[in-house]
Design a protein around this motif. Structure first.
Motif, PDB file in Angstrom:
ATOM      1  N   GLU A 140       0.847  -1.212   0.000  1.00 12.79           N
ATOM      2  CA  GLU A 140       0.000   0.000   0.000  1.00 12.79           C
ATOM      3  C   GLU A 140       0.876   1.253   0.000  1.00 12.79           C
ATOM      4  O   GLU A 140       0.598   2.222  -0.693  1.00 12.79           O
ATOM      5  N   PHE A 141       1.943   1.207   0.783  1.00 13.45           N
ATOM      6  CA  PHE A 141       2.848   2.364   0.842  1.00 13.45           C
ATOM      7  C   PHE A 141       3.437   2.652  -0.543  1.00 13.45           C
ATOM      8  O   PHE A 141       3.542   3.804  -0.965  1.00 13.45           O
ATOM      9  N   LEU A 142       3.813   1.593  -1.245  1.00 14.50           N
ATOM     10  CA  LEU A 142       4.455   1.785  -2.557  1.00 14.50           C
ATOM     11  C   LEU A 142       3.552   2.556  -3.524  1.00 14.50           C
ATOM     12  O   LEU A 142       4.035   3.253  -4.413  1.00 14.50           O
ATOM     13  N   GLU A 143       2.216   2.436  -3.327  1.00 17.95           N
ATOM     14  CA  GLU A 143       1.264   3.175  -4.190  1.00 17.95           C
ATOM     15  C   GLU A 143       1.454   4.691  -4.060  1.00 17.95           C
ATOM     16  O   GLU A 143       1.078   5.444  -4.939  1.00 17.95           O
ATOM     17  N   THR A 144       2.038   5.136  -2.937  1.00 18.82           N
ATOM     18  CA  THR A 144       2.142   6.579  -2.686  1.00 18.82           C
ATOM     19  C   THR A 144       3.501   7.168  -3.092  1.00 18.82           C
ATOM     20  O   THR A 144       3.732   8.369  -2.938  1.00 18.82           O
TER      21      THR A 144
ATOM     22  N   LYS B 261       7.013 -10.655  -1.665  1.00 19.89           N
ATOM     23  CA  LYS B 261       5.614 -10.325  -2.009  1.00 19.89           C
ATOM     24  C   LYS B 261       5.477  -8.841  -2.312  1.00 19.89           C
ATOM     25  O   LYS B 261       4.829  -8.457  -3.290  1.00 19.89           O
ATOM     26  N   VAL B 262       6.099  -7.999  -1.479  1.00 22.80           N
ATOM     27  CA  VAL B 262       6.007  -6.552  -1.720  1.00 22.80           C
ATOM     28  C   VAL B 262       6.878  -6.163  -2.918  1.00 22.80           C
ATOM     29  O   VAL B 262       6.451  -5.399  -3.783  1.00 22.80           O
ATOM     30  N   PHE B 263       8.089  -6.730  -2.991  1.00 22.20           N
ATOM     31  CA  PHE B 263       9.012  -6.375  -4.087  1.00 22.20           C
ATOM     32  C   PHE B 263       8.894  -7.427  -5.197  1.00 22.20           C
ATOM     33  O   PHE B 263       9.768  -8.260  -5.397  1.00 22.20           O
ATOM     34  N   ARG B 264       7.754  -7.344  -5.893  1.00 23.68           N
ATOM     35  CA  ARG B 264       7.449  -8.364  -6.912  1.00 23.68           C
ATOM     36  C   ARG B 264       8.457  -8.322  -8.056  1.00 23.68           C
ATOM     37  O   ARG B 264       8.669  -9.315  -8.749  1.00 23.68           O
ATOM     38  N   GLY B 265       9.045  -7.168  -8.271  1.00 21.36           N
ATOM     39  CA  GLY B 265      10.037  -7.047  -9.348  1.00 21.36           C
ATOM     40  C   GLY B 265      11.213  -7.987  -9.126  1.00 21.36           C
ATOM     41  O   GLY B 265      11.773  -8.530 -10.085  1.00 21.36           O
ATOM     42  N   LEU B 266      11.567  -8.214  -7.858  1.00 19.17           N
ATOM     43  CA  LEU B 266      12.672  -9.124  -7.540  1.00 19.17           C
ATOM     44  C   LEU B 266      12.266 -10.563  -7.872  1.00 19.17           C
ATOM     45  O   LEU B 266      13.005 -11.302  -8.529  1.00 19.17           O
ATOM     46  N   SER B 267      11.049 -10.955  -7.439  1.00 18.04           N
ATOM     47  CA  SER B 267      10.597 -12.334  -7.723  1.00 18.04           C
ATOM     48  C   SER B 267      10.457 -12.557  -9.224  1.00 18.04           C
ATOM     49  O   SER B 267      10.855 -13.594  -9.743  1.00 18.04           O
ATOM     50  N   LEU B 268       9.895 -11.551  -9.932  1.00 20.70           N
ATOM     51  CA  LEU B 268       9.692 -11.716 -11.379  1.00 20.70           C
ATOM     52  C   LEU B 268      11.024 -11.830 -12.119  1.00 20.70           C
ATOM     53  O   LEU B 268      11.156 -12.619 -13.055  1.00 20.70           O
ATOM     54  N   ALA B 269      12.013 -11.047 -11.670  1.00 21.61           N
ATOM     55  CA  ALA B 269      13.328 -11.097 -12.328  1.00 21.61           C
ATOM     56  C   ALA B 269      13.956 -12.481 -12.139  1.00 21.61           C
ATOM     57  O   ALA B 269      14.484 -13.066 -13.094  1.00 21.61           O
ATOM     58  N   ILE B 270      13.886 -13.010 -10.917  1.00 26.79           N
ATOM     59  CA  ILE B 270      14.500 -14.318 -10.659  1.00 26.79           C
ATOM     60  C   ILE B 270      13.768 -15.402 -11.463  1.00 26.79           C
ATOM     61  O   ILE B 270      14.384 -16.293 -12.052  1.00 26.79           O
ATOM     62  N   GLU B 271      12.429 -15.271 -11.510  1.00 28.41           N
ATOM     63  CA  GLU B 271      11.636 -16.227 -12.305  1.00 28.41           C
ATOM     64  C   GLU B 271      12.040 -16.159 -13.781  1.00 28.41           C
ATOM     65  O   GLU B 271      12.177 -17.185 -14.435  1.00 28.41           O
ATOM     66  N   ALA B 272      12.221 -14.937 -14.281  1.00 29.31           N
ATOM     67  CA  ALA B 272      12.616 -14.762 -15.688  1.00 29.31           C
ATOM     68  C   ALA B 272      13.981 -15.422 -15.924  1.00 29.31           C
ATOM     69  O   ALA B 272      14.187 -16.108 -16.929  1.00 29.31           O
ATOM     70  N   GLY B 273      14.893 -15.242 -14.974  1.00 27.82           N
ATOM     71  CA  GLY B 273      16.216 -15.855 -15.102  1.00 27.82           C
ATOM     72  C   GLY B 273      16.120 -17.368 -15.131  1.00 27.82           C
ATOM     73  O   GLY B 273      16.736 -18.033 -15.969  1.00 27.82           O
ATOM     74  N   LYS B 274      15.313 -17.927 -14.232  1.00 30.66           N
ATOM     75  CA  LYS B 274      15.182 -19.391 -14.161  1.00 30.66           C
ATOM     76  C   LYS B 274      14.513 -19.938 -15.417  1.00 30.66           C
ATOM     77  O   LYS B 274      14.841 -21.027 -15.877  1.00 30.66           O
ATOM     78  N   THR B 275      13.544 -19.185 -15.970  1.00 29.22           N
ATOM     79  CA  THR B 275      12.868 -19.634 -17.192  1.00 29.22           C
ATOM     80  C   THR B 275      13.876 -19.656 -18.339  1.00 29.22           C
ATOM     81  O   THR B 275      13.860 -20.551 -19.183  1.00 29.22           O
ATOM     82  N   GLY B 276      14.762 -18.677 -18.369  1.00 31.63           N
ATOM     83  CA  GLY B 276      15.827 -18.633 -19.382  1.00 31.63           C
ATOM     84  C   GLY B 276      15.303 -18.305 -20.770  1.00 31.63           C
ATOM     85  O   GLY B 276      14.252 -17.681 -20.910  1.00 31.63           O
ATOM     86  N   GLY B 277      16.031 -18.735 -21.806  1.00 32.88           N
ATOM     87  CA  GLY B 277      15.651 -18.422 -23.189  1.00 32.88           C
ATOM     88  C   GLY B 277      15.601 -16.917 -23.381  1.00 32.88           C
ATOM     89  O   GLY B 277      16.490 -16.190 -22.938  1.00 32.88           O
ATOM     90  N   THR B 278      14.526 -16.429 -24.000  1.00 27.77           N
ATOM     91  CA  THR B 278      14.426 -14.989 -24.256  1.00 27.77           C
ATOM     92  C   THR B 278      13.800 -14.245 -23.077  1.00 27.77           C
ATOM     93  O   THR B 278      13.694 -13.017 -23.103  1.00 27.77           O
TER      94      THR B 278
END
Ligand code: NDP
Ligand code: MG
Length: 344
Positions: A181-185, A298-315
């Motif tokens: 919620e804080f990040l929205e501000t 959970k709050v810093f979803r960008g971190l989880s998404l980046a790691i997921e993207a790395g693990k998925t690999g390819g493009t």
């Protein structure tokens, strides 16, 4: 004399690289500089360091610079071709890659092709093209990113097979401990206010969303040839431990110091030697605490998404990085909200 070319000489890493070169002018010499559009700062750098070749990506400003420097012993080139020319200049031994974003890929590859050592700050290049760059040049890439320099220092003299895992530290940025919620501000001014490091605008925003740490996880995977399961992100809010390495016997080696990018820059320029560097030192009698936390994925979803993207690999890492570069550029221009960076 070690001869240096700098891609992104007018930025945060670029100017700190020039500070290091100035302090060691008996051993280091600038031969080429490249920037985007900051003609005045580049001109000051030309006056002080006398490079033989410079490039501005802005063609109009490059033309102006050419006219202003007519008759002087410096060649002025422009655009992506100019940046590539600087990266591949015959006289350089080391190319410092300190431009921001994926535009660093082609010049970095040119420098590798020409047999240069690469002092690599431009992490987006490894995130998106690590599969091409690492097979060409792992041995000649010297990390400048503070965490990767720390890991590199902790690995010196140890057999690679003894490495168990990398403990990649993160300050947590200005919004550590805050809620979704804080990040929205959050405003642009809030996000540009990093607690420990003074850096260029793009990486400062990436640090606040923790996407920077996700990019660094991918950077570590390529630089050190480890699996994602061997990289753990640890929050170390004071930015005193710059990263750690755990060995198979359970021993942990850490690299510590005050937050000063000139340390990893200088290490990369002189590796495997060290040189003196004036500056603040850690005072353990005054240092009251070094604390650790787990990242809030959970709050810093960008971190989880980046790691997921790395693990998925390819493009996927390239897609993730391109989306982030575009979103951060829009946020910096005031076109989207802070929470749209990761949402978009
Ligand atoms: P800055 O924004 O401070 O500097 C970027 C540099 O790139 C400037 O010299 C800029 O020139 C130049 N540039 C921009 N566009 C072009 C172009 N089209 N062609 C040639 N040059 C261009 O960035 P930072 O120094 O903060 O970051 C550089 C890289 O290092 C990034 O990848 C970042 O993630 C990484 N890094 C940075 C750290 C830091 O402490 N700053 C720490 C660890 C990694 P101009 O001034 O003319 O626009
Ligand atoms: Mg870093």
């Amino acid at each position: 004399m070690k001869k240096i070319a700098i891609l992104g000489s007018t930025g945060s890493i670029g100017t700190q690289t020039l500070d290091v070169i100035r302090a060691h002018s008996d051993e280091l010499e600038v031969v080429a500089l490249a920037a985007g559009s900051n003609k005045e700062r580049l001109k000051e750098q030309i006056r002080e360091f006398h490079p033989e070749l410079v490039s501005l990506s802005d063609e109009k400003k490059a033309q102006e610079l050419k006219e202003e420097l007519a008759g002087e012993a410096v060649e002025v080139v422009c655009g992506m071709d100019g940046l590539i020319e600087v990266a591949g200049i015959d006289s350089a031994d080391v190319v410092v890659t300190a431009v921001v974003g994926m535009m660093g890929i082609l010049p970095t590859m040119e420098a590798i092709r020409k047999g240069k050592d690469i002092a690599l700050a431009n992490k987006e290049t490894l995130v998106t093209a690590g599969h091409l760059i690492i097979p060409m040049a792992r041995e000649s890439i010297l990390p400048v990113d503070s965490e990767h320099s720390a890991i590199f220092q902790c690995l010196q003299g140890e057999p690679k097979k003894a490495l168990d895992k990398i403990l990649l530290t993160a300050s947590g940025g200005p919004f550590r401990g805050k809620s979704a919620e804080f990040l929205e501000t959050v405003t642009l001014e809030d996000a540009l206010n990093h607690p420990n490091w003074s850096m260029g605008p793009k990486i400062t925003i990436d640090s606040s969303t923790m996407v920077n740490k996700g990019l660094e996880v991918m950077e570590a995977k390529w630089l050190f040839g480890v699996d994602y399961s061997q990289i753990e992100v640890v929050i170390q809010p004071q930015s005193i431990i710059h990263s750690m390495v755990q060995y198979i016997d359970g021993a942990v080696i850490a690299q510590l110091g005050t937050p000063d990018m000139r340390v990893p820059i200088e290490y990369a320029l002189f590796y495997p030697e060290r040189r003196s560097l004036p500056g603040d030192r850690l005072d353990f009698s005054k240092l009251s605490q070094i604390t650790f936390e787990k990242p809030d994925y959970k709050v810093f979803r960008g971190l989880s998404l980046a790691i997921e993207a790395g693990k998925t690999g390819g493009t996927m890492p390239t897609v993730f990085n391109a989306a982030n570069e575009r979103a951060v550029a829009k946020f910096l221009k005031g076109e989207i909200k802070y929470t749209d960076i990761v949402r978009s």
